[in-house]
Design a protein around this motif. Structure first.
Motif, PDB file in Angstrom:
ATOM      1  N   UNK A  21      19.036  35.526  35.887  1.00 19.10           N
ATOM      2  CA  UNK A  21      18.031  34.556  35.490  1.00 19.10           C
ATOM      3  C   UNK A  21      18.000  33.423  36.478  1.00 19.10           C
ATOM      4  N   UNK A  22      16.921  32.647  36.458  1.00 19.11           N
ATOM      5  CA  UNK A  22      16.835  31.475  37.312  1.00 19.11           C
ATOM      6  C   UNK A  22      16.237  31.745  38.658  1.00 19.11           C
ATOM      7  N   UNK A  23      15.813  32.987  38.931  1.00 15.92           N
ATOM      8  CA  UNK A  23      15.232  33.283  40.245  1.00 15.92           C
ATOM      9  C   UNK A  23      13.941  32.521  40.409  1.00 15.92           C
ATOM     10  N   UNK A  24      13.649  32.108  41.627  1.00 18.40           N
ATOM     11  CA  UNK A  24      12.461  31.281  41.857  1.00 18.40           C
ATOM     12  C   UNK A  24      11.213  32.102  42.116  1.00 18.40           C
ATOM     13  N   UNK A  25      11.370  33.411  42.294  1.00 15.55           N
ATOM     14  CA  UNK A  25      10.205  34.223  42.583  1.00 15.55           C
ATOM     15  C   UNK A  25      10.142  35.375  41.616  1.00 15.55           C
ATOM     16  N   UNK A  26       8.940  35.886  41.351  1.00 21.55           N
ATOM     17  CA  UNK A  26       8.742  37.025  40.482  1.00 21.55           C
ATOM     18  C   UNK A  26       7.785  38.008  41.125  1.00 21.55           C
ATOM     19  N   UNK A  27       8.132  38.635  42.275  1.00 31.60           N
ATOM     20  CA  UNK A  27       7.240  39.553  42.972  1.00 31.60           C
ATOM     21  C   UNK A  27       7.128  40.865  42.227  1.00 31.60           C
ATOM     22  N   UNK A  97      21.891  37.950  45.932  1.00 35.54           N
ATOM     23  CA  UNK A  97      20.776  37.338  45.199  1.00 35.54           C
ATOM     24  C   UNK A  97      20.628  35.854  45.512  1.00 35.54           C
ATOM     25  N   UNK A  98      19.377  35.409  45.533  1.00 34.94           N
ATOM     26  CA  UNK A  98      19.068  34.009  45.807  1.00 34.94           C
ATOM     27  C   UNK A  98      18.862  33.214  44.522  1.00 34.94           C
ATOM     28  N   UNK A  99      19.148  33.823  43.382  1.00 35.44           N
ATOM     29  CA  UNK A  99      18.972  33.146  42.094  1.00 35.44           C
ATOM     30  C   UNK A  99      19.984  32.017  41.936  1.00 35.44           C
ATOM     31  N   UNK A 100      19.582  30.919  41.286  1.00 38.36           N
ATOM     32  CA  UNK A 100      20.504  29.812  41.030  1.00 38.36           C
ATOM     33  C   UNK A 100      21.602  30.239  40.056  1.00 38.36           C
ATOM     34  N   UNK A 101      21.236  31.130  39.109  1.00 39.94           N
ATOM     35  CA  UNK A 101      22.192  31.575  38.097  1.00 39.94           C
ATOM     36  C   UNK A 101      22.081  33.089  37.932  1.00 39.94           C
ATOM     37  N   UNK A 201      26.422  31.363  41.410  1.00 41.00           N
ATOM     38  CA  UNK A 201      26.454  30.783  40.077  1.00 41.00           C
ATOM     39  C   UNK A 201      26.520  31.880  39.036  1.00 41.00           C
ATOM     40  N   UNK A 202      27.679  32.099  38.459  1.00 42.58           N
ATOM     41  CA  UNK A 202      27.869  33.140  37.451  1.00 42.58           C
ATOM     42  C   UNK A 202      27.826  32.491  36.063  1.00 42.58           C
ATOM     43  N   UNK A 203      26.710  32.616  35.401  1.00 47.53           N
ATOM     44  CA  UNK A 203      26.533  32.025  34.072  1.00 47.53           C
ATOM     45  C   UNK A 203      26.117  30.578  34.085  1.00 47.53           C
ATOM     46  N   UNK A 204      26.323  29.892  35.198  1.00 46.23           N
ATOM     47  CA  UNK A 204      25.939  28.492  35.361  1.00 46.23           C
ATOM     48  C   UNK A 204      25.518  28.279  36.811  1.00 46.23           C
ATOM     49  N   UNK A 205      24.675  27.288  37.084  1.00 42.21           N
ATOM     50  CA  UNK A 205      24.289  27.033  38.483  1.00 42.21           C
ATOM     51  C   UNK A 205      25.440  26.400  39.251  1.00 42.21           C
ATOM     52  N   UNK A 206      25.383  26.496  40.568  1.00 40.56           N
ATOM     53  CA  UNK A 206      26.409  25.909  41.399  1.00 40.56           C
ATOM     54  C   UNK A 206      26.127  24.418  41.614  1.00 40.56           C
TER      55      UNK A 206
END
Length: 212
Positions: A21-27, A97-101, A201-206
């Motif tokens: 979750x938290x990814x900035x893109x949804x291609x 992955x480039x996701x924050x979380x 970030x595993x379960x939480x953002x860095x």
């Protein structure tokens, strides 16, 4: 009856799972990721991306398969022309992955350092061997594993054997990160003698408040 009745079609290799979750893109490429998640759910228990085997020595997870030289090939799930959208390079040979979380769930593991599991696909340049390990001080807080054959470990080696034909430039591997608790986990990626750090970030953002 149609001449095509009973014929089977070889399915195309699935893409990588959505990197949390938290990814900035949804291609549109996320549909390929979601397809792989469905396949994995049908083949493995929830939160478990590998078969249970005898733990390897020195807490390192081995690869399997055969290659012309060096370590055995790590089983891959896809061959790619380039890292997919939503991934970032770590050094020259690895993409994460480039996701924050990255979402984490109970793993069911007895190991206290592997209580939660975040499933995500690792992408490695074809023809390379890379080592991934948790940073010093994290050996009792996090585990890693890709390729579906090893036990969660503090250090793993991934051998991305080039596919036949040599068309693909990158190989994708299913696995992820286990943690004792949700945290920003520091990893070190080693390829061609170069160390490159990366935080996930595993379960939480860095950020400064989430690293134990």
């Amino acid at each position: 009856m149609s001449a095509h009745a009973g014929a089977t079609r070889t399915p195309r290799a699935p893409g990588l799972p959505e990197p949390g979750v938290g990814s900035r893109t949804r291609p549109v490429a996320w549909w390929g990721f979601l397809s792989l998640v469905v396949v994995l759910s049908a083949c493995t228990p929830t939160g478990d991306s590998r078969q249970h085997t005898t733990p390897p020595p020195d807490n390192a997870a081995p690869s399997t398969g055969a290659s012309g030289g060096g370590p055995p090939c790590t089983p891959s799930v896809d061959a790619l022309a380039a890292p997919p959208t939503g991934y970032r390079l770590v050094g020259k040979d690895v993409a994460v992955p480039d996701a924050r979380v990255l979402s984490a769930q109970d793993s069911g593991e007895a190991d206290p350092a592997a209580r939660l599991f975040a499933k995500w696909g690792l992408v490695v340049r074809a023809g390379t061997v890379v080592d991934l390990r948790v940073a010093p001080g994290w050996q009792d807080k996090a585990r890693l594993g890709w390729g579906g054959t090893g036990t969660p470990a503090a250090t793993v080696t991934v051998h991305a054997c080039a596919p036949e034909g040599g068309q693909a430039q990158w190989m994708a591997f299913v696995g992820g990160t286990w943690v004792a608790q949700a945290a920003c986990v520091p990893l070190i990626v080693t390829s061609n003698g170069q160390d490159d750090p990366v935080d996930l970030g595993i379960g939480v953002p860095c950020d400064k408040t989430t690293t134990p």
